[in-house]
Motif scaffolding. Structure first.
Motif, PDB file in Angstrom:
ATOM      1  N   SER B 203       0.854  -1.195   0.000  1.00 18.10           N
ATOM      2  CA  SER B 203       0.000   0.000   0.000  1.00 18.10           C
ATOM      3  C   SER B 203       0.884   1.236   0.000  1.00 18.10           C
ATOM      4  O   SER B 203       1.814   1.345   0.786  1.00 18.10           O
ATOM      5  CB  SER B 203      -0.930   0.000   1.218  1.00 18.10           C
ATOM      6  N   SER B 208      -1.509   6.881  -3.084  1.00 19.42           N
ATOM      7  CA  SER B 208      -2.939   6.596  -3.224  1.00 19.42           C
ATOM      8  C   SER B 208      -3.220   5.348  -4.049  1.00 19.42           C
ATOM      9  O   SER B 208      -4.145   5.330  -4.855  1.00 19.42           O
ATOM     10  CB  SER B 208      -3.661   7.793  -3.855  1.00 19.42           C
ATOM     11  N   PHE B 226      -7.695   3.946  -6.468  1.00 22.18           N
ATOM     12  CA  PHE B 226      -9.028   4.013  -5.871  1.00 22.18           C
ATOM     13  C   PHE B 226      -9.743   5.312  -6.231  1.00 22.18           C
ATOM     14  O   PHE B 226      -9.116   6.354  -6.338  1.00 22.18           O
ATOM     15  CB  PHE B 226      -8.922   3.890  -4.357  1.00 22.18           C
ATOM     16  N   MET B 236      -7.052   9.451  -1.362  1.00 20.18           N
ATOM     17  CA  MET B 236      -6.971   8.056  -0.932  1.00 20.18           C
ATOM     18  C   MET B 236      -5.640   7.824  -0.223  1.00 20.18           C
ATOM     19  O   MET B 236      -4.588   8.088  -0.789  1.00 20.18           O
ATOM     20  CB  MET B 236      -7.020   7.115  -2.142  1.00 20.18           C
ATOM     21  N   PRO B 238      -4.283   4.637   1.396  1.00 19.49           N
ATOM     22  CA  PRO B 238      -4.422   3.242   1.809  1.00 19.49           C
ATOM     23  C   PRO B 238      -3.344   2.797   2.788  1.00 19.49           C
ATOM     24  O   PRO B 238      -2.193   3.222   2.677  1.00 19.49           O
ATOM     25  CB  PRO B 238      -4.314   2.465   0.495  1.00 19.49           C
ATOM     26  N   LEU B 254      -8.772   2.556   3.309  1.00 24.29           N
ATOM     27  CA  LEU B 254      -8.373   3.735   2.531  1.00 24.29           C
ATOM     28  C   LEU B 254      -8.062   4.962   3.386  1.00 24.29           C
ATOM     29  O   LEU B 254      -8.072   6.092   2.900  1.00 24.29           O
ATOM     30  CB  LEU B 254      -9.445   4.065   1.488  1.00 24.29           C
ATOM     31  N   TYR B 273     -17.022  -0.099  -2.524  1.00 29.35           N
ATOM     32  CA  TYR B 273     -16.471   0.740  -1.461  1.00 29.35           C
ATOM     33  C   TYR B 273     -17.463   0.750  -0.309  1.00 29.35           C
ATOM     34  O   TYR B 273     -18.668   0.833  -0.528  1.00 29.35           O
ATOM     35  CB  TYR B 273     -16.284   2.183  -1.941  1.00 29.35           C
TER      36      TYR B 273
END
Lengths: 395, 329
Positions: B203, B208, B226, B236, B238, B254, B273
């Motif tokens: 991540s 993002s 995302f 975003m 994450p 997120l 989501y």
């Protein structure tokens, strides 16, 4: 001319990587041209942090040590201290043609140097001047601004006031040209987000009884209805005395009280405590007390170097020359600013887009953009000169 | 945030909770589990059950963060960042069994059961350290980039991966002789790294996105970007990643976008989501893989999501700044 080259000694274990390139970096200063009262107001009282940005540049290089080793890059930092008695043009010739050049200069010297280097197609960075004219009027294709513009600062403040429901603003400003100009910019920001200005009041430094309407905070802020007082006092001479002395019990924002800043030593989130800790301690011989804060100018210089070093990872193909023109022009150029949203470059005026913090002396009260201020294209583009209103159009 | 603002948010939350309560009537009855949550600011571990009830609050150390299952089922290993140590906590007796110290700035943890080794990232020290989990003996110290966070060891114990947030790199080390084998370039601020079959999912909090690399070749295979409705891509952030092989789904918290994303592991498509609390980051999956528990770092609560209906059905108070979660039968 006092100019020298410092080869930063990077650990010897350069990995057997195909790339063995130099990252050229230069700082241009004019230590003799600086005002002698750096950051001090009357009676020598320190009210602002104004110091050379070099420490922050070296911090950014220190942080990138691992990446430099991994990719076989050797950083070379060159510091040129301009001597006003000699030809500026000649002195600038010493700078490497591929260098990212950080201009740590007072405004007159800044403008002259930026123009000369632009003619030579060299890449420069403004880390000190939030002035709108440098974006809108000077508008040089080779000049990047990592320090926020005045509009970014004041837009952040304007959003905060609206978010809090403090729509009626009494503006108190100083008598200098700079204060008047910044007051106009504040006015534009407040209007942009729908605040109402109750009145403009100009203060004076005179203590003469005839001037009391302009020198006593109680009178300056009397006979008006307002939710909040916004103070513009670039020199921080008088504005500091307005808090707790307003006629009405109202908060004070602007150059004193709650202030929009690019960086703050008390930001608790987004990894910021680690950056602040590093700033204070990375130089083992000259470590700083925890209260020593990185200034907005230093943060801007740090951001400029990190724009390049962060992009080593995010841009797929970088040519071996590590040409800052190529890197900064790349659409994927971005930087981790430790402020919750990554930074990138506004193509229309080469401004680094970034969140703005609203802070008191010891707390970050909010991070702008404030909730519900939405931009159709980019999250932080509600702050500052947006493409349609920018007079500079570099794209 | 000011007081007034807080009230506004609070009211909004009440409304959200009311909606959730309505949803939960006749909602799922999860199979019993016990979840442990580390709370970095209140310095405790809470024991939570399938109804979201906190049954025990156990003060444990200063700034407990990363947590993994121990060598036996009743043990978890917890990194105590501000105490510079790693502890073994017995969830049955609710006591600390042993500790390894000093472990400077202990942040995240991985263990290799077969060889009884502990791998820890040392946040402020730009390195990772390896310990013998049984004896507490230091085996190796490995230089990384600044701010190392996520750490993972392959099942065969042969390869170790460490993500450095500041450097934007994942360092790869030989799991036997600890020599650095190379680095993987990532996008901005790599946080958590998760191994799934032949892939390494990373991540990138400020980039993002989640980047997917081949464990063998270390080449980038794919990335997931995302875009929940009403957000810009750069919002975003994450952090945690959890895999559900039963449903072929990956779950990604997120962060400041206050959502989790459900990603099809094969196609990499985002299928849904789900709105949760503020700064969603820690993720835990129930043993029957029917419930996902999301830790919300800024609202000091956790959200239970029914993975059949893909709906959040309960949000309950955690300690202060919940960080990591592990779920047991």
């Amino acid at each position: 001319m006092r100019s020298w080259i410092i080869l930063l000694i990077i650990a010897t274990s350069l990995m057997n990587h195909a790339l063995a390139a130099s990252f050229h970096l230069a700082i241009v200063t004019a230590s003799n041209a600086e005002e002698s009262n750096r950051g001090r107001s009357f009676a020598g009282i320190q009210t602002r942090v104004e110091r050379p940005v070099r420490r922050a540049v070296e911090l950014a290089l220190f942080e990138s040590k691992t990446s430099f080793e991994a990719f076989g890059i050797v950083p070379e930092l060159q510091v040129v201290d301009i001597d006003a008695k000699r030809s500026l043009k000649d002195q600038l010739k010493a700078i490497h043609s591929n260098a990212l050049i950080i201009l740590d200069l007072p405004k007159p010297e800044f403008v002259e140097t930026a123009k000369l280097l632009d003619e030579r197609g060299q890449t420069t960075v403004n880390v000190r001047h939030p002035d709108i004219d440098l974006r809108d009027m000077l508008c040089l294709p080779s000049l990047y601004h990592t320090i926020p513009s005045e509009r970014m600062y004041f837009d952040a403040l304007g959003q905060f006031l609206i978010y809090r429901g403090w729509r009626k603003v009494l503006v108190v400003h100083g008598p200098t040209d700079k204060d008047r100009l910044r007051t106009q910019i504040l006015e534009r920001s407040l209007k942009k987000f729908g605040a109402n200005i109750s009145d403009f009041r100009e203060f004076t430094l005179s203590h003469h009884p005839d001037d009391r309407d302009k020198n006593k905070p109680e009178f300056l802020t009397g006979d008006a209805s307002y939710d909040v007082v916004a103070v513009i006092d670039s020199a921080k001479d008088f504005g500091r005395y307005i808090q707790y002395s307003t006629r009405r019990a109202r908060p004070v924002v602007g150059d004193v009280g709650l202030t929009p800043v690019g960086w703050h030593r008390t930001l608790e989130r987004y990894g910021a405590p680690q950056l602040n800790e590093r700033y204070q301690s990375f130089d083992e011989e000259n470590s700083l007390p925890a209260s020593e804060a990185m200034s907005d100018e230093e943060f801007a210089a740090w951001s400029a170097v990190k724009l390049i070093t962060n992009s080593l990872g995010t841009i797929d193909a970088i040519s071996e020359t590590l040409d800052p023109r190529e890197i900064l022009a790349h659409p994927d150029t971005q930087v981790d600013l430790y402020k919750g949203t990554r930074g990138s470059i506004r193509r229309w005026n080469n401004q680094l887009r970034q969140p703005i913090l609203l802070a008191t002396g010891d707390a970050v009260v909010a991070v702008a953009p404030m909730p519900k201020f939405l931009h159709p294209k980019h999250y932080v583009d509600t702050l500052g000169l947006d493409e349609p209103e920018s007079r500079c159009n570099l794209k | 945030m000011g007081k007034h603002l807080h009230t506004v948010n609070f009211n909004r939350k009440i409304i959200v909770s009311m909606v959730l309560i309505i949803v939960s009537i006749g909602g799922p009855r999860a199979v019993a589990f016990e979840a442990l949550v580390t709370n970095e600011r209140s310095g405790d571990v809470i024991h939570v059950d399938e109804d979201g009830r906190t049954n025990h609050v156990v003060p444990i150390c200063n700034r407990p963060r990363g947590m993994v299952r121990g060598l036996v089922d009743s043990h978890v290993i917890i990194a105590c960042s501000d105490d510079h140590k790693v502890i073994t906590y017995n969830r049955a007796t609710r006591t600390i069994e042993s500790e390894i110290s000093p472990v400077r700035g202990a942040m995240n943890i991985a263990i290799h059961n077969a060889s009884s080794r502990l791998f820890v990232t040392n946040e402020g020290a730009a390195r990772a350290s390896v310990f013998n989990l049984s004896s507490g003996q230091l085996i190796a110290e490995l230089p990384t980039g600044l701010e190392p966070d996520g750490i993972a060891i392959t099942d065969d114990g042969k390869t170790l991966f460490v993500a450095s947030e500041n450097a934007g790199l994942v360092h790869v080390f030989d799991g036997s002789n600890y020599e650095q084998q190379g680095v993987i370039k990532t996008n901005l601020r790599p946080r958590r790294i998760t191994l799934f079959k032949k892939e390494l999912w990373v991540s990138s909090e400020m980039g993002s996105r989640v980047e997917i690399f081949d464990i063998e070749t270390r080449a980038k295979r794919d990335e997931v970007i995302f875009a929940p409705k009403g957000f810009r891509p750069e919002q975003m952030t994450p952090v945690d990643i959890a895999f559900n092989d039963l449903a072929n789904e990956a779950y990604i918290a997120l962060g400041s976008a206050n959502h989790i994303a459900i990603v099809d592991i094969t196609t990499r498509k985002i299928t849904k989501y789900i709105l949760v609390g503020r700064r969603a980051w820690g993720l835990g999956l129930s043993p029957d893989k029917q419930t996902l528990i999301v830790l919300n770092g800024l609202s000091d609560d956790f959200t239970l999501i029914d993975l059949q209906t893909k709906r959040p059905y309960l949000t309950k108070r955690a300690g202060l700044i919940p960080h990591s979660i592990k779920v047991f039968e």
